[in-house]
Design a protein around this motif. Structure first.
Motif, PDB file in Angstrom:
ATOM      1  N   HIS A 245     -16.248  -5.923 -11.056  1.00 17.98           N
ATOM      2  CA  HIS A 245     -16.650  -5.678  -9.674  1.00 17.98           C
ATOM      3  C   HIS A 245     -18.171  -5.724  -9.588  1.00 17.98           C
ATOM      4  O   HIS A 245     -18.856  -4.884 -10.165  1.00 17.98           O
ATOM      5  CB  HIS A 245     -16.141  -4.326  -9.179  1.00 17.98           C
ATOM      6  CG  HIS A 245     -16.524  -4.044  -7.760  1.00 17.98           C
ATOM      7  ND1 HIS A 245     -16.087  -4.809  -6.706  1.00 17.98           N
ATOM      8  CD2 HIS A 245     -17.329  -3.101  -7.233  1.00 17.98           C
ATOM      9  CE1 HIS A 245     -16.598  -4.331  -5.590  1.00 17.98           C
ATOM     10  NE2 HIS A 245     -17.358  -3.300  -5.885  1.00 17.98           N
TER      11      HIS A 245
ATOM     12  N   THR B 289     -14.788  -9.332  -6.801  1.00 16.40           N
ATOM     13  CA  THR B 289     -13.903  -8.256  -7.221  1.00 16.40           C
ATOM     14  C   THR B 289     -12.707  -8.951  -7.851  1.00 16.40           C
ATOM     15  O   THR B 289     -12.046  -9.768  -7.206  1.00 16.40           O
ATOM     16  CB  THR B 289     -13.449  -7.387  -6.029  1.00 16.40           C
ATOM     17  OG1 THR B 289     -14.602  -6.883  -5.361  1.00 16.40           O
ATOM     18  CG2 THR B 289     -12.588  -6.227  -6.492  1.00 16.40           C
TER      19      THR B 289
ATOM     20  N   TRP C 238     -17.883  -1.414  -0.600  1.00 11.09           N
ATOM     21  CA  TRP C 238     -18.179  -1.588  -2.025  1.00 11.09           C
ATOM     22  C   TRP C 238     -17.144  -0.920  -2.914  1.00 11.09           C
ATOM     23  O   TRP C 238     -17.022  -1.253  -4.075  1.00 11.09           O
ATOM     24  CB  TRP C 238     -19.576  -1.064  -2.333  1.00 11.09           C
ATOM     25  CG  TRP C 238     -19.707   0.421  -2.132  1.00 11.09           C
ATOM     26  CD1 TRP C 238     -20.043   1.068  -0.988  1.00 11.09           C
ATOM     27  CD2 TRP C 238     -19.475   1.429  -3.117  1.00 11.09           C
ATOM     28  NE1 TRP C 238     -20.030   2.412  -1.192  1.00 11.09           N
ATOM     29  CE2 TRP C 238     -19.686   2.666  -2.495  1.00 11.09           C
ATOM     30  CE3 TRP C 238     -19.110   1.404  -4.462  1.00 11.09           C
ATOM     31  CZ2 TRP C 238     -19.546   3.871  -3.164  1.00 11.09           C
ATOM     32  CZ3 TRP C 238     -18.970   2.614  -5.126  1.00 11.09           C
ATOM     33  CH2 TRP C 238     -19.196   3.827  -4.475  1.00 11.09           C
ATOM     34  N   TRP C 239     -16.377   0.063  -2.424  1.00 11.61           N
ATOM     35  CA  TRP C 239     -15.435   0.787  -3.267  1.00 11.61           C
ATOM     36  C   TRP C 239     -14.045   0.155  -3.173  1.00 11.61           C
ATOM     37  O   TRP C 239     -13.440   0.130  -2.112  1.00 11.61           O
ATOM     38  CB  TRP C 239     -15.369   2.248  -2.845  1.00 11.61           C
ATOM     39  CG  TRP C 239     -14.345   3.040  -3.589  1.00 11.61           C
ATOM     40  CD1 TRP C 239     -13.184   3.526  -3.087  1.00 11.61           C
ATOM     41  CD2 TRP C 239     -14.371   3.418  -4.959  1.00 11.61           C
ATOM     42  NE1 TRP C 239     -12.493   4.192  -4.063  1.00 11.61           N
ATOM     43  CE2 TRP C 239     -13.200   4.149  -5.221  1.00 11.61           C
ATOM     44  CE3 TRP C 239     -15.270   3.215  -5.996  1.00 11.61           C
ATOM     45  CZ2 TRP C 239     -12.904   4.679  -6.470  1.00 11.61           C
ATOM     46  CZ3 TRP C 239     -14.972   3.743  -7.239  1.00 11.61           C
ATOM     47  CH2 TRP C 239     -13.811   4.462  -7.466  1.00 11.61           C
ATOM     48  N   HIS C 240     -13.568  -0.352  -4.295  1.00 13.15           N
ATOM     49  CA  HIS C 240     -12.233  -0.952  -4.338  1.00 13.15           C
ATOM     50  C   HIS C 240     -11.323  -0.211  -5.303  1.00 13.15           C
ATOM     51  O   HIS C 240     -10.217  -0.652  -5.558  1.00 13.15           O
ATOM     52  CB  HIS C 240     -12.325  -2.429  -4.723  1.00 13.15           C
ATOM     53  CG  HIS C 240     -13.081  -3.236  -3.709  1.00 13.15           C
ATOM     54  ND1 HIS C 240     -12.682  -3.381  -2.406  1.00 13.15           N
ATOM     55  CD2 HIS C 240     -14.246  -3.915  -3.805  1.00 13.15           C
ATOM     56  CE1 HIS C 240     -13.541  -4.119  -1.749  1.00 13.15           C
ATOM     57  NE2 HIS C 240     -14.511  -4.453  -2.577  1.00 13.15           N
TER      58      HIS C 240
ATOM     59  N   PHE D 151      -7.123  -2.745 -10.120  1.00 16.11           N
ATOM     60  CA  PHE D 151      -7.836  -1.583  -9.598  1.00 16.11           C
ATOM     61  C   PHE D 151      -6.820  -0.548  -9.119  1.00 16.11           C
ATOM     62  O   PHE D 151      -5.746  -0.901  -8.638  1.00 16.11           O
ATOM     63  CB  PHE D 151      -8.740  -1.993  -8.419  1.00 16.11           C
ATOM     64  CG  PHE D 151      -9.915  -2.817  -8.838  1.00 16.11           C
ATOM     65  CD1 PHE D 151     -11.177  -2.255  -8.919  1.00 16.11           C
ATOM     66  CD2 PHE D 151      -9.771  -4.156  -9.157  1.00 16.11           C
ATOM     67  CE1 PHE D 151     -12.278  -3.023  -9.311  1.00 16.11           C
ATOM     68  CE2 PHE D 151     -10.854  -4.928  -9.557  1.00 16.11           C
ATOM     69  CZ  PHE D 151     -12.110  -4.352  -9.633  1.00 16.11           C
TER      70      PHE D 151
ATOM     71  N   LEU E  63     -11.219  -5.370   4.077  1.00 14.91           N
ATOM     72  CA  LEU E  63     -11.592  -5.508   2.668  1.00 14.91           C
ATOM     73  C   LEU E  63     -13.074  -5.266   2.416  1.00 14.91           C
ATOM     74  O   LEU E  63     -13.497  -5.198   1.271  1.00 14.91           O
ATOM     75  CB  LEU E  63     -11.208  -6.900   2.159  1.00 14.91           C
ATOM     76  CG  LEU E  63      -9.726  -7.255   2.264  1.00 14.91           C
ATOM     77  CD1 LEU E  63      -9.499  -8.678   1.779  1.00 14.91           C
ATOM     78  CD2 LEU E  63      -8.871  -6.270   1.487  1.00 14.91           C
TER      79      LEU E  63
ATOM     80  N   LYS F 114     -11.535   0.413 -11.905  1.00 15.59           N
ATOM     81  CA  LYS F 114     -11.188  -0.818 -12.630  1.00 15.59           C
ATOM     82  C   LYS F 114     -10.349  -0.464 -13.853  1.00 15.59           C
ATOM     83  O   LYS F 114     -10.650   0.473 -14.564  1.00 15.59           O
ATOM     84  CB  LYS F 114     -12.439  -1.545 -13.111  1.00 15.59           C
ATOM     85  CG  LYS F 114     -13.331  -2.037 -12.035  1.00 15.59           C
ATOM     86  CD  LYS F 114     -14.540  -2.742 -12.617  1.00 15.59           C
ATOM     87  CE  LYS F 114     -15.458  -1.700 -13.213  1.00 15.59           C
ATOM     88  NZ  LYS F 114     -16.773  -2.205 -13.548  1.00 15.59           N
TER      89      LYS F 114
ATOM     90  N   GLN G 122      -6.495   2.576  -6.442  1.00 14.04           N
ATOM     91  CA  GLN G 122      -7.108   3.232  -5.294  1.00 14.04           C
ATOM     92  C   GLN G 122      -6.005   3.780  -4.400  1.00 14.04           C
ATOM     93  O   GLN G 122      -5.025   3.072  -4.103  1.00 14.04           O
ATOM     94  CB  GLN G 122      -7.986   2.260  -4.507  1.00 14.04           C
ATOM     95  CG  GLN G 122      -8.714   2.924  -3.358  1.00 14.04           C
ATOM     96  CD  GLN G 122      -9.595   1.962  -2.579  1.00 14.04           C
ATOM     97  OE1 GLN G 122      -9.347   0.766  -2.553  1.00 14.04           O
ATOM     98  NE2 GLN G 122     -10.609   2.490  -1.940  1.00 14.04           N
TER      99      GLN G 122
ATOM    100  N   TRP H 124      -6.860  -7.736  -7.628  1.00 13.85           N
ATOM    101  CA  TRP H 124      -7.853  -8.421  -6.806  1.00 13.85           C
ATOM    102  C   TRP H 124      -8.322  -9.690  -7.504  1.00 13.85           C
ATOM    103  O   TRP H 124      -8.480  -9.698  -8.719  1.00 13.85           O
ATOM    104  CB  TRP H 124      -9.104  -7.555  -6.634  1.00 13.85           C
ATOM    105  CG  TRP H 124      -9.037  -6.437  -5.666  1.00 13.85           C
ATOM    106  CD1 TRP H 124      -8.440  -5.223  -5.859  1.00 13.85           C
ATOM    107  CD2 TRP H 124      -9.634  -6.394  -4.370  1.00 13.85           C
ATOM    108  NE1 TRP H 124      -8.630  -4.436  -4.766  1.00 13.85           N
ATOM    109  CE2 TRP H 124      -9.363  -5.135  -3.836  1.00 13.85           C
ATOM    110  CE3 TRP H 124     -10.380  -7.310  -3.620  1.00 13.85           C
ATOM    111  CZ2 TRP H 124      -9.809  -4.748  -2.567  1.00 13.85           C
ATOM    112  CZ3 TRP H 124     -10.817  -6.928  -2.374  1.00 13.85           C
ATOM    113  CH2 TRP H 124     -10.527  -5.662  -1.851  1.00 13.85           C
TER     114      TRP H 124
END
Length: 115
Positions: free
Chosen positions: A58, A64, A48-50, A68, A45, A53, A70, A77
């Protein structure tokens, strides 16, 4: 922080306190049969990139929270402390994953494994 309980055939994920504001959600109910697995993996986990949004909050290194997108997945989250995060894989649900911080990860994993 999220509190997890089981009510009948549903797992209930109750977002607590100010996290409701940051996550734009107060509760998620998932049928137990839609939970494929639950695990802890704080190392995966990090970063920085999740995702994008939609809606969510974030602040890298702090929180977070929210929905999201991805890698073609829709993920909810609510995490401040990675070491207390639980990753829940779902199927046939609004989300592909829930990644939530809980008070006692071991107890939540046992609760969800008892399906």
């Amino acid at each position: 922080m999220v509190e997890v309980t089981v009510e009948g055939n549903n797992a209930v994920f109750e977002v607590k306190g100010m996290h409701k504001l940051w996550a734009f959600k107060s509760q998620i109910q998932i049928p137990m049969e839609h939970i494929r697995s639950a695990r802890q993996d704080a190392e995966s986990l990090k970063g920085w990139w999740h995702g994008f949004k939609a809606p969510g909050t974030h602040i890298p290194g702090l929180i977070t929270a929210g929905t999201f997108y991805q890698h073609d997945k829709r993920v909810f989250w609510d995490v401040h402390k990675l070491e207390r995060a639980v990753i829940i894989e779902l199927e046939h649900s609004e989300y592909n994953q829930l990644i939530v911080e809980v008070e006692d990860p071991a107890a939540v994993l046992a609760l969800l494994a008892g399906k």
